[in-house]
Write a protein that holds these residues in place. Structure first.
Motif, mmCIF file in Angstrom:
data_model
loop_
_atom_site.group_PDB
_atom_site.id
_atom_site.type_symbol
_atom_site.label_atom_id
_atom_site.label_comp_id
_atom_site.label_asym_id
_atom_site.label_seq_id
_atom_site.Cartn_x
_atom_site.Cartn_y
_atom_site.Cartn_z
ATOM 1 N N PHE A 156 0.855 -1.190 0.000
ATOM 2 C CA PHE A 156 0.000 0.000 0.000
ATOM 3 C C PHE A 156 0.888 1.236 0.000
ATOM 4 O O PHE A 156 1.938 1.253 0.631
ATOM 5 N N ILE A 158 0.980 5.420 0.774
ATOM 6 C CA ILE A 158 0.303 6.522 1.464
ATOM 7 C C ILE A 158 0.928 7.799 0.929
ATOM 8 O O ILE A 158 2.146 8.004 1.044
ATOM 9 N N GLN A 165 -4.146 8.613 6.597
ATOM 10 C CA GLN A 165 -4.742 7.288 6.795
ATOM 11 C C GLN A 165 -5.160 6.613 5.477
ATOM 12 O O GLN A 165 -5.610 5.484 5.482
ATOM 13 N N HIS A 166 -5.044 7.329 4.387
ATOM 14 C CA HIS A 166 -5.559 6.803 3.125
ATOM 15 C C HIS A 166 -4.506 5.911 2.465
ATOM 16 O O HIS A 166 -3.535 6.398 1.889
ATOM 17 N N ARG A 167 -4.696 4.606 2.559
ATOM 18 C CA ARG A 167 -3.732 3.670 1.974
ATOM 19 C C ARG A 167 -4.287 3.109 0.673
ATOM 20 O O ARG A 167 -5.406 2.613 0.652
ATOM 21 N N TYR A 206 -0.158 -4.529 9.442
ATOM 22 C CA TYR A 206 0.683 -3.746 8.523
ATOM 23 C C TYR A 206 2.129 -3.753 9.018
ATOM 24 O O TYR A 206 2.380 -3.761 10.223
ATOM 25 N N ARG A 209 5.909 1.622 8.675
ATOM 26 C CA ARG A 209 5.947 2.383 7.416
ATOM 27 C C ARG A 209 7.348 2.852 7.081
ATOM 28 O O ARG A 209 8.129 3.223 7.942
#
Length: 214
Positions: A156, A158, A165-167, A206, A209
């Motif tokens: 994903f 970002i 928060q939008h993956r 997940y 990051r």
């Protein structure tokens, strides 16, 4: 005798359960409700479902901890196992408390892949590494979880300009190296990934990051 019975009941371990991540499998329990619980000692046994005799776990025989590592004892990952725990305090022993049946292959939680991100001018190159099991090859390296399961990677992206928060799912498959092209220079992009097991329809958490600015 009554007092002994009360003490037996009050020190009996509660909520005995297996927890397992990438086949690192430990037995956990909670102490009984006795006030002197911190002086309680615990004794752990395990067996394969269907066997009649229980095996002592020597490292967890007379311990004060509420956890016992049974990774080595549950290495036949398709077999179902049980664990049980009893407690002792002031020379009095509780009855055994039994876990639910535990089959590592079906119940272990599979961790996320390890993600490395390298950027070149307008693209990001993502390198993925499968989580490792605790079990070793003859040469000593740890066997990856891809040996035990048909794993897919879900990657994903970002875009930090838009929404933290939008993956967006940009890749699903087995490749260990993925290239994402046509990205905007000067923008911070973060990558997270999951492992997915189609056969069990289960995803990992997940990964942490990894961010880069082109």
């Amino acid at each position: 005798v009554m007092e002994n019975q009360d003490l037996q009941d009050s020190i009996k371990p509660q909520k005995v359960e297996f927890r397992s991540l990438n086949f690192n499998s430990t037995l956990h329990w909670q102490p009984g409700w006795a006030r002197e619980a911190r002086d309680t000692l615990y004794f752990v046994q395990y067996k394969v479902y269907g066997q009649t005799t229980w095996q002592n776990k020597d490292d967890c025989w007379g311990i004060q901890s509420h956890v016992c590592d049974l990774t080595h004892e549950t290495s036949d990952i398709r077999e179902p196992y049980y664990g049980r725990v009893k407690a002792a305090l002031a020379g009095v022993y509780s009855n055994w408390s039994l876990s639910c049946r535990f089959t590592p292959w079906r119940e272990t939680v599979i961790g996320p892949p390890i993600v490395t991100v390298v950027h070149s001018n307008k693209s990001i190159i993502i390198k993925l590494q499968a989580p490792r099991s605790p079990y070793k090859r003859k040469k000593g390296s740890k066997i990856p979880m891809t040996n035990y399961y048909d794993l897919l990677y879900q990657v994903f992206i970002i875009n930090n300009l838009l929404d933290e928060q939008h993956r967006v799912l940009v890749y699903e498959g087995k490749d260990k190296v993925i290239k994402i092209k046509d990205l905007r220079p000067g923008v911070s992009y973060c990558i997270v990934a999951k492992t997915y097991v189609p056969m069990l329809d289960r995803s990992s958490a997940y990964s942490s990051r990894q961010c880069t600015v082109l």
